[in-house]
Scaffold this motif. Structure first.
Motif, PDB file in Angstrom:
ATOM      1  N   UNK A 197       0.844  -1.198   0.000  1.00 45.33           N
ATOM      2  CA  UNK A 197       0.000   0.000   0.000  1.00 45.33           C
ATOM      3  C   UNK A 197       0.876   1.245   0.000  1.00 45.33           C
ATOM      4  N   UNK A 198       0.491   2.212  -0.800  1.00 46.50           N
ATOM      5  CA  UNK A 198       1.200   3.495  -0.760  1.00 46.50           C
ATOM      6  C   UNK A 198       0.365   4.488   0.025  1.00 46.50           C
ATOM      7  N   UNK A 199       1.003   5.173   0.930  1.00 47.02           N
ATOM      8  CA  UNK A 199       0.308   6.189   1.725  1.00 47.02           C
ATOM      9  C   UNK A 199       1.019   7.517   1.472  1.00 47.02           C
ATOM     10  N   UNK A 200       0.244   8.529   1.066  1.00 47.77           N
ATOM     11  CA  UNK A 200       0.891   9.775   0.652  1.00 47.77           C
ATOM     12  C   UNK A 200       1.546  10.480   1.832  1.00 47.77           C
ATOM     13  N   UNK A 201       0.828  10.598   2.901  1.00 44.55           N
ATOM     14  CA  UNK A 201       1.354  11.340   4.049  1.00 44.55           C
ATOM     15  C   UNK A 201       1.990  10.383   5.065  1.00 44.55           C
ATOM     16  N   UNK A 202       3.302  10.495   5.291  1.00 45.09           N
ATOM     17  CA  UNK A 202       3.969   9.551   6.193  1.00 45.09           C
ATOM     18  C   UNK A 202       3.373   9.534   7.609  1.00 45.09           C
ATOM     19  N   UNK A 203       2.758  10.656   7.993  1.00 48.48           N
ATOM     20  CA  UNK A 203       2.206  10.713   9.353  1.00 48.48           C
ATOM     21  C   UNK A 203       0.918   9.892   9.488  1.00 48.48           C
ATOM     22  N   UNK A 204       0.353   9.539   8.311  1.00 45.49           N
ATOM     23  CA  UNK A 204      -0.893   8.763   8.359  1.00 45.49           C
ATOM     24  C   UNK A 204      -0.649   7.254   8.370  1.00 45.49           C
ATOM     25  N   UNK A 205       0.635   6.866   8.147  1.00 45.53           N
ATOM     26  CA  UNK A 205       0.937   5.437   8.008  1.00 45.53           C
ATOM     27  C   UNK A 205       0.474   4.628   9.221  1.00 45.53           C
ATOM     28  N   UNK A 206       0.772   5.110  10.406  1.00 44.73           N
ATOM     29  CA  UNK A 206       0.423   4.327  11.595  1.00 44.73           C
ATOM     30  C   UNK A 206      -1.098   4.229  11.757  1.00 44.73           C
ATOM     31  N   UNK A 207      -1.803   5.285  11.379  1.00 42.87           N
ATOM     32  CA  UNK A 207      -3.271   5.266  11.481  1.00 42.87           C
ATOM     33  C   UNK A 207      -3.852   4.236  10.499  1.00 42.87           C
TER      34      UNK A 207
END
Lengths: 377, 95
Positions: A197-207
């Protein structure tokens, strides 16, 4: 100022002459000292170089990897998990990956087989890493035969050998079309090895990872940050392990150096007595001994450090290769990009040079404040 | 030549060598950007996760993908027996 410098030069002259009088002992000490600094600096530079390289190259690794677990083992993940994930806020791309390992009994090596996800790739063509090309003696245009799950042999035409510059990540790679992968490994349609999965905002990865863990309880999630931290920890650990192995050698050296530096021989005591008797001051004797410690330890540090730099960054740390290789048949040929951690170099300097100088000065101070007559007797 | 001069010249040369290592590291790091490009591109395209340093076992080849079980799953009561295993710790999230 000039007089001060001249005086230091005379002191260095005297110290060198005195060191050369006990040539065998001092050359031995310098050699062992240099070797110890060389080993410690090599480990330090190598671990730092690898850590730096890993951090740089693995920067673009997938943000989240979803792997299905069954009875504590990794299991193939059905494509419908992609639908189950659905549209999730922050996730820009999600796809299934096919990859695995192929054991080549001809050379007793493990290959990492990967697919690029491109559906139009030609089934009978593959690209190989330069490690495989070297071990098997293959080049572009040659054929590589792989035995499939069902026992049939498939011959693939090699259309590319991956760049040697990328060998640190690609030495054992074998890239093939997804269709070919399913043929060779008997993986049914609709199954993948794992999902990325690609997540644009690194801060959202854990969520996102938290939501996925709830949604797909039979999976485990690996995030990019964990991968990077794992490599950081691996090289610190390796460095620690090698340092522990070296502790014996270092301790032996410390005892040797301490004995040499602090235990004054009768001859040295007499020398100090004579110097005092002919008019040397205590401060002069201490300066002379400071130079003795500085000459040996500075020379050893500089030779050891520069030699370690050449060993690690120009000779590809060839002394460490057997340790790193383990039982690996395929080992990447790589030349690390030099990266020096100033703090580590300074630590090495303070721990290798200063203790020796202190160890030479303290006993001399004790001897030189006593009466020359008593010392000479 | 006086001994002190020989020593001071040698010390100067060694110090120069030390400074050269620092300069060399800086310069080569600057040049290495293009060297890393192919590796970074491969990592991005195929989603590579690990370095090909320890290819002997799959849990050492893909260290970041390993778990506590993978080193022991050859058979029940299996021991972990690859040399690299004794030198690499399990992935960080496992500890």
């Amino acid at each position: 100022m000039l007089a001060f410098l001249r005086k230091q030069k005379y002191l260095i002259d005297y110290t060198l002459a005195s060191l050369l009088r006990r040539k065998g002992k001092n050359v031995g000490l310098l050699t062992v000292y240099t070797l110890i600094v060389f080993m410690l600096a090599s480990v330090m530079l190598f671990a730092h170089g690898l850590r730096h390289e890993a951090g740089l190259v693995l920067q673009s690794t997938p943000e989240i990897i979803v792997q299905r677990m069954q009875a504590g083992r990794h299991a193939m993940i059905p494509a419908e998990y992609l639908q189950r994930i659905g549209r999730m806020r922050g996730v820009t791309k999600k796809e299934g990956r096919l990859w695995g390992y192929y054991y080549d009994s001809a050379v007793k090596a493990n290959y990492t087989v990967m697919t690029g996800g491109q559906t139009d790739a030609v089934l009978s063509e593959i690209a190989i890493g330069s490690g495989i090309a070297r071990v098997r003696g293959l080049a572009i245009g040659d054929y590589l035969t792989l035995r499939s799950q069902s026992g049939d042999a498939f011959s693939f035409k090699i259309t590319a050998v991956l760049d040697t510059e990328s060998e640190l990540v690609s030495a054992d790679l074998l890239l093939m079309a997804p269709g070919a992968f399913r043929h060779v490994f008997g993986t049914e349609e609709g199954l993948y090895t794992d999902l990325v999965l690609s997540v644009r905002n690194p801060r959202e990865v854990s969520k996102v990872a938290e939501k996925l863990a709830k949604l797909l309880p039979d999976t485990r999630l690996i995030t990019r940050e964990e991968i990077l931290r794992t490599y950081d920890a691996v090289f610190s650990w390796r460095q620690g392990v090698v340092f522990i192995l070296l502790v014996g050698a270092v301790l032996a050296f410390v005892i040797f150096a301490w004995d040499k530096a602090s235990g004054l021989s009768a001859e040295e005591r007499r020398e100090i007595g004579v110097l005092k008797a002919i008019g040397w001051e205590t401060a002069d004797i201490m300066r002379m001994k400071f130079w003795e410690g500085a000459i040996i330890s500075l020379t050893a540090f500089l030779i050891g450090y520069v030699a370690a730099y050449v060993h690690v960054f120009f000779a590809s740390a060839s002394l460490f290769e057997p340790v790193l290789k383990g039982w690996s048949v395929l080992y990447p040929r790589f030349r690390l990009t030099p990266s020096v951690d100033g703090l580590q170099a300074a630590t090495l300097f303070f721990f290798s040079v200063l203790p020796y100088i202190v160890a030479t000065i303290v006993p001399i101070w004790r001897t030189s404040i006593t009466d020359p007559d008593a010392v000479m007797r | 030549m006086r001994k002190s001069n020989v020593f001071l010249v040698s010390l100067f040369l060694l110090l120069l060598g030390f400074v050269i290592t620092l300069v060399d590291a800086g310069v080569r790091q600057h040049q290495a950007a293009s060297k890393h490009e192919s590796g970074i591109a491969l990592v991005r395209q195929f989603g590579l996760t690990d370095l090909a340093l320890f290819t002997e076992a799959r849990y050492t080849r893909h260290l970041s993908q390993a778990d506590f079980h993978s080193a022991f799953q050859d058979h029940p009561m299996a021991f972990e027996h690859f040399p690299t295993g004794s030198l690499v710790p399990p992935p960080l999230r496992m500890r």
